[in-house]
Write an enzyme that holds these catalytic residues in place. Structure first.
Site, PDB file in Angstrom:
ATOM      1  N   HIS A 157       0.831  -1.218   0.000  1.00 14.84           N
ATOM      2  CA  HIS A 157       0.000   0.000   0.000  1.00 14.84           C
ATOM      3  C   HIS A 157       0.862   1.263   0.000  1.00 14.84           C
ATOM      4  CE1 HIS A 157      -3.245  -2.752   1.344  1.00 14.84           C
ATOM      5  NE2 HIS A 157      -2.290  -3.248   2.130  1.00 14.84           N
ATOM      6  N   SER A 278      14.874  22.138 -15.375  1.00 11.78           N
ATOM      7  CA  SER A 278      13.700  22.967 -15.631  1.00 11.78           C
ATOM      8  C   SER A 278      14.182  24.319 -16.134  1.00 11.78           C
ATOM      9  CB  SER A 278      12.909  23.147 -14.338  1.00 11.78           C
ATOM     10  OG  SER A 278      12.129  24.324 -14.408  1.00 11.78           O
ATOM     11  N   LYS A 284      15.848  22.023 -10.157  1.00  8.08           N
ATOM     12  CA  LYS A 284      15.154  20.805 -10.562  1.00  8.08           C
ATOM     13  C   LYS A 284      16.046  19.820 -11.310  1.00  8.08           C
ATOM     14  CE  LYS A 284      11.160  19.949 -10.481  1.00  8.08           C
ATOM     15  NZ  LYS A 284       9.866  20.450 -10.852  1.00  8.08           N
ATOM     16  N   GLU A 291       9.334   9.091 -16.765  1.00  3.92           N
ATOM     17  CA  GLU A 291       7.931   9.465 -17.005  1.00  3.92           C
ATOM     18  C   GLU A 291       7.495   9.073 -18.414  1.00  3.92           C
ATOM     19  OE1 GLU A 291       7.104  13.462 -14.619  1.00  3.92           O
ATOM     20  OE2 GLU A 291       9.063  13.435 -15.546  1.00  3.92           O
ATOM     21  N   TYR A 318      -8.915 -11.802 -46.730  1.00  5.30           N
ATOM     22  CA  TYR A 318      -8.316 -10.476 -46.593  1.00  5.30           C
ATOM     23  C   TYR A 318      -9.345  -9.373 -46.774  1.00  5.30           C
ATOM     24  CZ  TYR A 318      -5.295  -6.442 -47.456  1.00  5.30           C
ATOM     25  OH  TYR A 318      -4.698  -5.211 -47.385  1.00  5.30           O
TER      26      TYR A 318
HETATM   27  N1  ARG Z   1      -0.799  -2.803 -48.683  1.00  6.51           N
HETATM   28  C1  ARG Z   1      -1.624  -3.940 -48.449  1.00  6.51           C
HETATM   29  C2  ARG Z   1      -1.649  -4.264 -46.956  1.00  6.51           C
HETATM   30  O1  ARG Z   1      -0.785  -3.861 -46.250  1.00  6.51           O
HETATM   31  C3  ARG Z   1      -1.126  -5.120 -49.194  1.00  6.51           C
HETATM   32  C4  ARG Z   1      -2.167  -6.138 -49.512  1.00  6.51           C
HETATM   33  C5  ARG Z   1      -3.112  -5.617 -50.502  1.00  6.51           C
HETATM   34  N2  ARG Z   1      -4.013  -6.621 -50.923  1.00  6.51           N
HETATM   35  C6  ARG Z   1      -5.172  -6.331 -51.554  1.00  6.51           C
HETATM   36  N3  ARG Z   1      -5.907  -7.321 -51.873  1.00  6.51           N
HETATM   37  N4  ARG Z   1      -5.504  -5.114 -51.821  1.00  6.51           N
HETATM   38  O2  ARG Z   1      -2.547  -4.900 -46.481  1.00  6.51           O
END
Ligand code: ARG
Length: 460
Positions: A157, A278, A284, A291, A318
């Site tokens: 504490h 400072s 200081k 920090e 993706y």
């Molecule tokens: N610059 C893109 C990224 O970092 C690369 C992949 C792009 N792929 C796509 N199907 N547009 O994700």
């Protein structure tokens, strides 16, 4: 003009705004080494599999080598019309070796390409952090060795609780960093699978050898599922989570240094190297670096949260949101590495004020537990009763403004007649610390054992 990489079905080019929101080159140019390495492995494999002629492969490889040399000396020149690092490399390759450059992208997509590049980058980042953390541990161990017997107050504490040694306290951080290193090592082992050859999402009809590219890039094996391979960013999250936890440890030590360096504590003087003055208060000496280590930990945690939230709603495989995976990782890595080094520097160069620490340990009645333990062990009291008797002794010392060891025997005996002169052996902070000999305890002998184990683990 329509885009040279995907513009076949487009009549016009993207608007300036489209280009701007789409561009990632200012960030992902940091992947250039990995991008070229992965392309080399890919081309060599294509040639071995006779997907690409040997002469074409040779000219692509020599072009890639030249690009690497250019980037090494000049950096990556950003072209706003080329979206990302993959396009920059391919475009430059076209300038260097002509239309054969277009064959590099056979049986590959930017989706498996970027997943591969980024994994390689994170793997290197982990290795770099590990080296720095090991160095930090060496600093902690060497300062701990110096101070295996230096008494300071131990707190709970933030109230003086029991005396400990400074060496013991520093080794607590050695343990935290040991766990951090093992978290990074786990992340590294888990991520070391190659996405290359997953292509856009479904794999490819070309007869690739994914084992070969995996091996060439130092991966343990190819990733098993092409959809997962291109959409998995667990490796980046694993890195960020390990980084977050590590930065939390750094932040706690930074906080302690800030407290210890304050005038009312005066336990430590930070070196000139790691202090600032400072502009208005000449007296200081500010702990800015500590920090900032504490502050950076907040930003690293923010980076981790940012990627978690970016990914949480994404369907397979993706999506372009995934391009936003790199800024938080790069930022966290930069903040973490500078924090580790700065903190190691601070610990290495600080001067500990042992008198202040010892006096503070004596001031807070911190041997009260030792008195209670003595009453149990020697005078045979139950612990609860011993606790009560000790409380009255502390109250008396407080009233008289003295330490426990300064109370006269008759005053002690007035509180409980079973107290004898031998009690004074346990009332000093040195005796208290020396008696904490349980495994992992703060007795200097135990601290030296910890140091020996740590040195062995660090190979020093
Ligand atoms: N610059 C893109 C990224 O970092 C690369 C992949 C792009 N792929 C796509 N199907 N547009 O994700």
């Amino acid at each position: 003009m329509s885009n040279q990489m995907w513009g076949g079905r487009f009549a016009g080019g993207p608007s300036a705004l489209m280009r701007e929101i789409n561009a990632s080159i200012s960030v992902d140019k940091r992947l250039w080494r990995e991008d070229i390495a992965a392309s080399r492995a890919h081309v060599a494999m294509l040639a071995d599999q006779e997907i690409l002629g040997a002469a074409d492969a040779a000219s692509i490889l020599s072009g890639l080598q030249q690009i690497a040399a250019e980037y090494e000396t000049e950096g990556v020149a950003e072209d706003p019309t080329l979206e990302d690092i993959h396009m920059h490399v391919e475009h430059r390759l076209g300038q260097l070796v002509g239309p054969v450059a277009g064959r590099l992208h056979t049986a590959r997509s930017r989706n498996d390409q970027v997943a591969t590049d980024f994994r390689l980058w994170v793997r290197n980042a982990i290795d770099e952090v590990d080296t720095q953390l090991a160095q930090f541990q060496r600093v902690l161990v060497s300062r701990a060795e110096e101070h295996a017997g230096s008494v300071m107050p131990g707190f709970t504490h933030l109230q003086s609780a029991q005396p400990v040694t400074l060496g013991h306290h520093l080794l607590a951080y050695y343990e935290m960093i040991r766990r951090d290193r093992s978290r990074f090592a786990d992340a590294r082992a888990r991520m070391n699978e190659s996405p290359l050859g997953a292509a856009a999402l479904a794999g490819t009809s070309f007869p690739l050898d994914r084992e070969a590219t995996a091996r060439a890039l130092g991966f343990d094996r190819p990733a098993a599922n092409s959809l997962d391979a291109v959409s998995d960013r667990d490796f980046a999250l694993d890195y960020l989570m390990a980084a977050t936890q590590c930065s939390l440890h750094l932040s706690r030590l930074a906080e302690e240094l800030i407290i210890w360096a304050s005038q009312p504590f005066g336990f430590v003087s930070l070196s000139d190297e790691f202090s600032t003055g400072s502009s208005i208060m000449p007296q200081k000496r500010n702990p800015d670096a500590a920090e900032l280590v504490r502050g950076h930990s907040g930003r690293i945690t923010g980076a981790m949260t940012s990627l978690l939230i970016t990914l949480k709603g994404l369907p397979l495989a993706y999506s372009k949101d995934m391009q936003d995976d790199k800024p938080p990782v790069f930022e966290a890595h930069d903040l973490l590495t500078i924090s580790v080094q700065a903190l190691a520097g601070m610990v290495a160069t600080s001067r500990f004020n042992l008198q202040r620490m010892c006096a503070a340990a004596e001031a807070g009645f911190s041997t009260a537990t030792d008195l209670a333990d003595w009453l149990v062990r020697v005078a045979g009291l139950p612990f609860r009763e011993a606790h009560h008797v000790t409380g009255r002794v502390v109250k008396l010392a407080e009233e008289r403004g003295v330490g426990l060891a300064e109370l006269k025997l008759d005053a002690l005996q007035e509180i409980d007649a079973r107290i004898e002169a031998s009690v004074y052996h346990v009332l000093s902070v040195e005796a208290s610390v020396g008696s904490r000999t349980s495994y992992g305890g703060t007795a200097p002998a135990r601290v030296r054992e910890q140091i020996a184990r740590a040195k062995q683990a660090l190979g020093i």
